[in-house]
Design a protein around this motif. Sequence first.
Motif, PDB file in Angstrom:
ATOM      1  N   ALA A 125       0.881  -1.163   0.000  1.00  0.00           N
ATOM      2  CA  ALA A 125       0.000   0.000   0.000  1.00  0.00           C
ATOM      3  C   ALA A 125       0.918   1.212   0.000  1.00  0.00           C
ATOM      4  CB  ALA A 125      -0.890   0.000   1.230  1.00  0.00           C
ATOM      5  N   VAL A 126       0.672   2.128  -0.913  1.00  0.00           N
ATOM      6  CA  VAL A 126       1.485   3.342  -1.001  1.00  0.00           C
ATOM      7  C   VAL A 126       0.586   4.537  -0.694  1.00  0.00           C
ATOM      8  CG1 VAL A 126       2.948   4.776  -2.459  1.00  0.00           C
ATOM      9  CG2 VAL A 126       2.941   2.283  -2.775  1.00  0.00           C
ATOM     10  N   PHE A 127       1.000   5.328   0.272  1.00  0.00           N
ATOM     11  CA  PHE A 127       0.297   6.559   0.642  1.00  0.00           C
ATOM     12  C   PHE A 127       1.255   7.725   0.440  1.00  0.00           C
ATOM     13  CE2 PHE A 127      -1.659   3.266   3.204  1.00  0.00           C
ATOM     14  CZ  PHE A 127      -3.008   3.592   3.235  1.00  0.00           C
ATOM     15  N   VAL A 128       0.767   8.810  -0.144  1.00  0.00           N
ATOM     16  CA  VAL A 128       1.546  10.046  -0.263  1.00  0.00           C
ATOM     17  C   VAL A 128       0.722  11.153   0.393  1.00  0.00           C
ATOM     18  CG1 VAL A 128       2.582  11.730  -1.831  1.00  0.00           C
ATOM     19  CG2 VAL A 128       2.660   9.288  -2.395  1.00  0.00           C
ATOM     20  N   ALA A 129       1.239  11.669   1.500  1.00  0.00           N
ATOM     21  CA  ALA A 129       0.534  12.711   2.241  1.00  0.00           C
ATOM     22  C   ALA A 129       0.706  14.079   1.589  1.00  0.00           C
ATOM     23  CB  ALA A 129       1.016  12.756   3.683  1.00  0.00           C
ATOM     24  N   ASP A 130       1.887  14.312   1.055  1.00  0.00           N
ATOM     25  CA  ASP A 130       2.212  15.603   0.456  1.00  0.00           C
ATOM     26  C   ASP A 130       3.149  15.329  -0.715  1.00  0.00           C
ATOM     27  OD1 ASP A 130       3.774  18.077  -0.057  1.00  0.00           O
ATOM     28  OD2 ASP A 130       2.757  18.847   1.725  1.00  0.00           O
ATOM     29  N   LEU A 131       2.889  15.954  -1.844  1.00  0.00           N
ATOM     30  CA  LEU A 131       3.719  15.712  -3.027  1.00  0.00           C
ATOM     31  C   LEU A 131       5.168  16.143  -2.824  1.00  0.00           C
ATOM     32  CD1 LEU A 131       1.231  16.672  -5.867  1.00  0.00           C
ATOM     33  CD2 LEU A 131       1.916  14.376  -5.125  1.00  0.00           C
ATOM     34  N   ASP A 132       5.416  16.997  -1.850  1.00  0.00           N
ATOM     35  CA  ASP A 132       6.784  17.423  -1.565  1.00  0.00           C
ATOM     36  C   ASP A 132       7.528  16.455  -0.646  1.00  0.00           C
ATOM     37  OD1 ASP A 132       6.589  19.702  -3.162  1.00  0.00           O
ATOM     38  OD2 ASP A 132       5.800  20.918  -1.508  1.00  0.00           O
ATOM     39  N   ASP A 133       6.825  15.458  -0.099  1.00  0.00           N
ATOM     40  CA  ASP A 133       7.488  14.460   0.742  1.00  0.00           C
ATOM     41  C   ASP A 133       8.448  13.637  -0.102  1.00  0.00           C
ATOM     42  OD1 ASP A 133       6.021  15.271   2.925  1.00  0.00           O
ATOM     43  OD2 ASP A 133       4.663  13.550   2.911  1.00  0.00           O
ATOM     44  N   PRO A 134       9.559  13.193   0.497  1.00  0.00           N
ATOM     45  CA  PRO A 134      10.478  12.316  -0.235  1.00  0.00           C
ATOM     46  C   PRO A 134       9.778  11.014  -0.640  1.00  0.00           C
ATOM     47  CG  PRO A 134      11.458  13.054   1.839  1.00  0.00           C
ATOM     48  CD  PRO A 134      10.026  13.498   1.844  1.00  0.00           C
ATOM     49  N   VAL A 135      10.202  10.457  -1.745  1.00  0.00           N
ATOM     50  CA  VAL A 135       9.671   9.182  -2.222  1.00  0.00           C
ATOM     51  C   VAL A 135      10.067   8.112  -1.210  1.00  0.00           C
ATOM     52  CG1 VAL A 135       9.821   7.483  -4.082  1.00  0.00           C
ATOM     53  CG2 VAL A 135       9.723   9.925  -4.624  1.00  0.00           C
TER      54      VAL A 135
END
Length: 154
Positions: A125-135
């Motif tokens: 499961a991949v979650f991205v909270a903020d597009l500026d967060d590191p991959v």
Amino acid sequence: MAELDWSTPEGLAAIRDHLASRIEGWRPPVAYAVGLSSASSSVEWEFAHVNVPGGRHGLPAVVLATVLGHDGSTATIDLTTAQLGAAVESLEPAEACASLDHPNLAAWRQALAEAASNPARSLVAVFVADLDDPVSSEADGAMRATFEGHAPAL
């Protein structure tokens, strides 16, 4: 949650809010997906459906986060077939809302069937909270690469 209405968009929003209120520190991710690895030695990630920035499918994110005990922060989390099965089962009542499509449920069922039939494949499961967060992983990078105009700089 028997008193909550699974048959309307408003009911689904109320269920989403109810579940979200039970997750400490919950913040809705801007993007998320369930990924399925290839069965080869050089892992490539497949995403049958990606919830891209600006999407509206918040209930599946909360259901998945509830099963995983996750707060919605940027992360890649290994997912077992049992966990994905629980998420599918938890989200299935949403199909009572015939006015909405359910692409996450369809994608999760497909990934579950693929992973169950081939133990060499794994799920995340991949979650991205903020597009500026590191991959957070290769799977995260592969998912973000599907975002039109939002692919990470490598």
